[in-house]
Design a protein around this motif. Structure first.
Motif, PDB file in Angstrom:
ATOM      1  N   GLY A  72       0.728  -1.362   0.009  1.00  0.00           N
ATOM      2  CA  GLY A  72       0.032   0.055   0.026  1.00  0.00           C
ATOM      3  C   GLY A  72       0.890   1.457   0.045  1.00  0.00           C
ATOM      4  O   GLY A  72       2.057   1.001  -0.022  1.00  0.00           O
ATOM      5  N   PRO A  98      -8.185   1.517   1.553  1.00  0.00           N
ATOM      6  CA  PRO A  98      -7.056   1.743   0.414  1.00  0.00           C
ATOM      7  C   PRO A  98      -6.191   2.729   0.849  1.00  0.00           C
ATOM      8  O   PRO A  98      -5.019   2.628   0.449  1.00  0.00           O
ATOM      9  CB  PRO A  98      -7.956   2.080  -0.605  1.00  0.00           C
ATOM     10  CG  PRO A  98      -9.245   2.676  -0.244  1.00  0.00           C
ATOM     11  CD  PRO A  98      -9.621   1.898   1.058  1.00  0.00           C
ATOM     12  N   PRO A 124      -7.888  -4.311   1.749  1.00  0.00           N
ATOM     13  CA  PRO A 124      -8.418  -3.679   0.541  1.00  0.00           C
ATOM     14  C   PRO A 124      -9.644  -2.697   0.900  1.00  0.00           C
ATOM     15  O   PRO A 124     -10.078  -1.936   0.152  1.00  0.00           O
ATOM     16  CB  PRO A 124      -9.182  -4.651  -0.414  1.00  0.00           C
ATOM     17  CG  PRO A 124      -9.233  -5.946   0.370  1.00  0.00           C
ATOM     18  CD  PRO A 124      -8.224  -5.982   1.453  1.00  0.00           C
ATOM     19  N   GLU A 125     -10.213  -3.033   2.314  1.00  0.00           N
ATOM     20  CA  GLU A 125     -11.358  -1.991   2.879  1.00  0.00           C
ATOM     21  C   GLU A 125     -10.960  -0.698   3.050  1.00  0.00           C
ATOM     22  O   GLU A 125     -11.551   0.139   3.319  1.00  0.00           O
ATOM     23  CB  GLU A 125     -11.942  -2.679   3.909  1.00  0.00           C
ATOM     24  CG  GLU A 125     -12.339  -4.203   3.774  1.00  0.00           C
ATOM     25  CD  GLU A 125     -11.214  -5.214   4.210  1.00  0.00           C
ATOM     26  OE1 GLU A 125     -11.682  -6.429   4.494  1.00  0.00           O
ATOM     27  OE2 GLU A 125     -10.148  -4.923   4.226  1.00  0.00           O
TER      28      GLU A 125
END
Length: 124
Positions: free
Chosen positions: A23, A74, A71-72
């Motif tokens: 990320g 970002p 992924p919840e």
């Protein structure tokens, strides 16, 4: 309590722990709990607490030590760990570590029979 370093990034913490970073790279301002997380926070989350994922998503650019990518959330930087709680504690040590020069503080009291190793620092 020791003073925190002036600034660290999520990638620096991941590297200091020898863990993978996924990320965006986030600045770390303070370690905190998920409930108090906001931009710049460092938190951890375990698989058992999936109910906290929405709070992470609302917190903004935070650094999360977790066992999987999120992924919840970002905006969150994730440091992948098999043991998030343990690695959060290790990260705290890195975050609050201060450079200490080896030596003996003038006010320290040390028994005359003590043998000290090299590079030892003894404070007041």
């Amino acid at each position: 309590m020791k003073a925190a370093r002036s600034s660290l990034t999520s990638i620096q913490i991941a590297q200091s722990l020898g863990l993978k970073h996924v990320g965006p790279i986030c600045d770390v301002v303070r370690p905190t709990s998920v409930g108090r997380a906001g931009p710049g926070s460092l938190v951890f989350i375990t698989d058992a607490r999936t109910d906290l994922f929405p709070a992470i998503a609302r917190a903004g650019p935070v650094t999360v030590i977790a066992s999987r990518a999120l992924p919840e959330a970002p905006e969150a930087a994730v440091i992948l760990s098999a043991h998030p709680r343990l690695d959060f504690a290790r990260a705290l040590h890195s975050y609050y570590a201060e450079a200490v020069e080896p030596g003996i503080h003038p006010t320290a009291v040390i028994h005359e029979t003590v043998t000290l190793g090299r590079r030892v620092a003894i404070g007041p």
